[in-house]
Design a protein around this motif. Structure first.
Motif, PDB file in Angstrom:
ATOM      1  N   VAL A  45      56.949  34.560  70.254  1.00  0.00           N
ATOM      2  CA  VAL A  45      56.637  34.709  71.683  1.00  0.00           C
ATOM      3  C   VAL A  45      55.144  34.532  71.909  1.00  0.00           C
ATOM      4  N   GLY A  46      54.331  35.108  71.013  1.00  0.00           N
ATOM      5  CA  GLY A  46      52.877  34.961  71.133  1.00  0.00           C
ATOM      6  C   GLY A  46      52.441  33.514  71.021  1.00  0.00           C
ATOM      7  N   GLU A  47      53.007  32.788  70.067  1.00  0.00           N
ATOM      8  CA  GLU A  47      52.676  31.367  69.921  1.00  0.00           C
ATOM      9  C   GLU A  47      53.119  30.574  71.152  1.00  0.00           C
ATOM     10  N   PHE A  48      54.277  30.903  71.680  1.00  0.00           N
ATOM     11  CA  PHE A  48      54.777  30.229  72.874  1.00  0.00           C
ATOM     12  C   PHE A  48      53.850  30.456  74.056  1.00  0.00           C
ATOM     13  N   MET A  49      53.444  31.699  74.257  1.00  0.00           N
ATOM     14  CA  MET A  49      52.537  32.017  75.363  1.00  0.00           C
ATOM     15  C   MET A  49      51.179  31.321  75.179  1.00  0.00           C
ATOM     16  N   ILE A  52      51.561  27.777  76.216  1.00  0.00           N
ATOM     17  CA  ILE A  52      51.661  27.649  77.669  1.00  0.00           C
ATOM     18  C   ILE A  52      50.265  27.714  78.306  1.00  0.00           C
ATOM     19  N   VAL A  53      49.432  28.631  77.821  1.00  0.00           N
ATOM     20  CA  VAL A  53      48.091  28.808  78.380  1.00  0.00           C
ATOM     21  C   VAL A  53      47.245  27.564  78.107  1.00  0.00           C
ATOM     22  N   ASN A  54      47.396  26.988  76.914  1.00  0.00           N
ATOM     23  CA  ASN A  54      46.624  25.795  76.562  1.00  0.00           C
ATOM     24  C   ASN A  54      47.244  24.625  77.249  1.00  0.00           C
TER      25      ASN A  54
END
Length: 54
Positions: A45-49, A52-54
């Motif tokens: 989930v952290g990698e996904f978020m 998304i931010v990048n």
């Protein structure tokens, strides 16, 4: 309906306690596997978020 949920909860608790008492090493392995799964899910989930931010 509430009685069924209580009975099911008691059965699960008794099963968990029985597993811990009869084979603590196996119970520890199962807990470790569970925490590893939660950890990898949180990391995903952290990698996904981050993506998304990048």
């Amino acid at each position: 309906m509430v009685q069924t949920k209580k009975i099911a909860l008691y059965v699960v608790v008794v099963f968990v306690l029985y597993t811990i008492i009869t084979s603590p090493a196996k119970a520890a392995d199962l807990v470790q596997i569970g925490f590893e799964g939660i950890s990898s899910a949180a990391q995903g989930v952290g990698e996904f978020m981050t993506e998304i931010v990048n």
